[in-house]
Design an enzyme around this catalytic site. Structure first.
Site, short mmCIF file in Angstrom:
data_model
loop_
_atom_site.label_atom_id
_atom_site.label_comp_id
_atom_site.label_asym_id
_atom_site.label_seq_id
_atom_site.Cartn_x
_atom_site.Cartn_y
_atom_site.Cartn_z
CD GLU A 130 2.65 -2.96 -5.16
OE1 GLU A 130 2.70 -2.64 -3.96
OE2 GLU A 130 1.74 -2.61 -5.93
CB CYS A 171 3.41 -6.43 -0.03
SG CYS A 171 2.97 -4.74 -0.48
#
Length: 220
Positions: A130, A171
Site C-alpha cells: 500500500e 497517503c
C-alpha cells in the site's frame, strides 16, 4: 481452528481449503502509527499467523505500547515479535528477503515499496503493498446554481482541509484539485485563502490548528 474447508455447491470433487499463510512481516509507516499497526497485526493474528512487526523508525513508541498490550493480553511467546530499526539495507530489507517469512505487508512510499518487492522476489513470498499516491479531488460546476457559488466554494474549502488533515501527512490526501478551467481563478483564490488561514502550532496545544510534520527530512 485456523483452518477451514468449503465444498462448492453441487461439486463434490472440489473443495476450498482456507489456511493461514504462515509467518508474516508487517512494515508500517509513521504517519498513522497505531492505526496502521492495528490494521495489520490484528487480522493476521486472528487468522493464525505469527507476526513480526517492524514499525517506522520515526515512530517507535506506538509499537512498543502495542507490544505491551499484546503481552498483557496473554498471547503465547513468539506469536508477536517486534523489531525496531531502519528499513533500507537494514531490518526492512532483511525481513522482506528472509526465506522463512511467508508474506510481507508494507505500507509506505513508492520508493520503499519497490525495494521491498525486489528483496522479496527471490523467495517468491507473497507481497502486499500500500504505497503513497496523488489523490485527485474533482469538483464539477454543477455545484453552481443560478450564479450561486456557495456550494462550489464549500467544496474547495473542504478539499483544502482534507489535504491538511494530519498536518498533510496522509497517503490519500486529495492534493490534486481539478476544477473547470473557467473557474480556475476563483478556485485558486479560495484555496489560497483557506490554506493561509490554517495555523500551525504545537501539537501539544489544544485548538483549531495543525501541528508540525514528523521530522526535518519530511519538512525538506
Amino acid at each position: 481452528s485456523f483452518e477451514s474447508f468449503y465444498q462448492l455447491d453441487g461439486d463434490e470433487d472440489t473443495t476450498i481449503f482456507h489456511q493461514a499463510i504462515g509467518v508474516v512481516a508487517l512494515i508500517t509507516p509513521w504517519n498513522w502509527p497505531m492505526n496502521q499497526i492495528a490494521l495489520k497485526v490484528i487480522p493476521a493474528l486472528l487468522v493464525g499467523c505469527p507476526v513480526i512487526l517492524k514499525p517506522s523508525e520515526e515512530t517507535p513508541l506506538s509499537a512498543l505500547l502495542f507490544g505491551q498490550l499484546i503481552h498483557m493480553a496473554g498471547f503465547p511467546s513468539g506469536v508477536f515479535q517486534l523489531v525496531n530499526g531502519y528499513g533500507r539495507s537494514h531490518v526492512g530489507e532483511w525481513l522482506a528477503s528472509h526465506p522463512n517469512i511467508d508474506m510481507v505487508s508494507f505500507t509506505g512510499s513508492t520508493r520503499a515499496g519497490k525495494q521491498v518487492s525486489l528483496a522479496a522476489a527471490p523467495t517468491l513470498k507473497r507481497v502486499s503493498l500500500e504505497m503513497g499516491g496523488k489523490g485527485a479531488n474533482i469538483i464539477f460546476d454543477d455545484l453552481i446554481e443560478d450564479n450561486d457559488f456557495e456550494d462550489f466554494q464549500d467544496a474547495i474549502e473542504n478539499g483544502v482541509y482534507e489535504v491538511m488533515s494530519n498536518s498533510g501527512q496522509t497517503c490519500n490526501a486529495p492534493t490534486r484539485m481539478l476544477v473547470p478551467q473557467q473557474y480556475w481563478d476563483f478556485a485558486l483564490g479560495v484555496a489560497k485563502e483557506t490554506a493561509l488561514n490554517i495555523q500551525v502550532r504545537s501539537a501539544h496545544e489544544e485548538g483549531d490548528h495543525i501541528g508540525p510534520v514528523v521530522s526535518q527530512s519530511q519538512y525538506e
